[in-house]
Motif scaffolding. Structure first.
Motif: not given
Length: 264
Positions: A1-6, A49-54, A208-215
């Motif tokens: 997700m590093a390519d996404l804007a703020i 999907l992995p983020i939502i599932s967790i 996507q465990l790293m993205n899970q930290i802030w989401l």
């Protein structure tokens, strides 16, 4: 997700707040109503999907535990009361016997994935159920075979995609007492998502465990707001309760149509 804007990351955070709100407020629809919006930001379901599932596994087990604790406290406070539960274990077991095999077939991809025509028919059918709840003429299955048919399709489609929940919910609403509906669905979702998560791990999908930290905090905020909404609709009459369920089902179906024919 590093390519996404703020601004895209901010919208993503708000979508996960929305997902948590719907999930805890109604007991279903959190993923189905969030994923099409997320795919507009980045068209890759295996990222989200992995983020939502967790998140679903964490919050569903939390709510089930809270319901169990409330039931124990009620029994201790009113010793003469018979044991009660926020979960309809009896119907959960009966339905799982029907759902589990098609669920596994869907996850393993042993059958041909449904075409757009089949998907349209399913969403159209659920839309009819939704409207019946909205106008206070709820669908009541008078046939055990009808329930089996819907649960089988729901199990298979939950394995291949996110469109299985409306079919399953349409049956559960007819058989599970309304005060047990949300928590019973959460236990069911936990079981079904556990199967899907196992397949992700076996297939080596990035969780996507790293993205899970802030989401995750975003989903938690939505979850807490959803709990208050759920308490509110529980205090309303049956007409209001089923109307809210019907509106949610209809929104899920419309979102599904949108994601299938516009996003894709």
């Amino acid at each position: 997700m590093a390519d996404l804007a703020i601004w895209q990351l901010i919208i993503m955070a708000l979508v996960f707040v929305w997902s948590g709100f719907v999930r805890s407020g109604l007991g279903f629809g959190g993923a189905a109503l969030a994923l099409p919006l997320l795919l507009l930001l980045k068209n890759d379901p295996l990222i989200f999907l992995p983020i939502i599932s967790i998140q679903l596994m964490v919050f569903s087990s939390w709510i089930a535990w809270q319901g169990h604790r409330r039931s124990r406290a009620m029994i201790q406070t009113h010793a003469e009361a018979s044991p009660s539960s926020n979960i309809d274990w009896s119907y959960l077991k009966k339905s799982m016997v029907i759902i589990i095999v098609p669920k596994l077939l869907g996850v393993l991809g042993l059958l041909t994935l449904p075409s757009q025509v089949v998907t349209a028919l399913i969403f159209a059918m659920i839309s009819v159920f939704a409207v019946s709840y909205i106008v206070n003429k709820p669908f009541k299955s008078k046939s055990r075979w009808t329930d089996i048919f819907f649960l089988t399709l729901g199990g298979y489609f939950s394995g291949t995609s996110l469109i299985g929940a409306p079919l399953i919910v349409a049956v559960y609403v007819s058989h599970v007492p309304r005060h047990q509906l949300r928590d019973t669905l959460f236990v069911l979702w936990f079981i079904l998502v556990s199967i899907k998560m196992t397949s992700f791990i076996i297939a080596g999908v990035n969780l996507q465990l790293m993205n899970q930290i802030w989401l995750f905090p975003c989903a938690w905020l939505g979850h807490m707001l959803g709990l208050k909404f759920h308490d509110y609709i529980q205090t309303q009459g049956n007409v209001m309760f089923y109307r809210v369920i019907g509106i949610a089902l209809l929104v899920v179906c419309l979102t599904g149509f949108f994601s299938q024919w516009i996003v894709n």
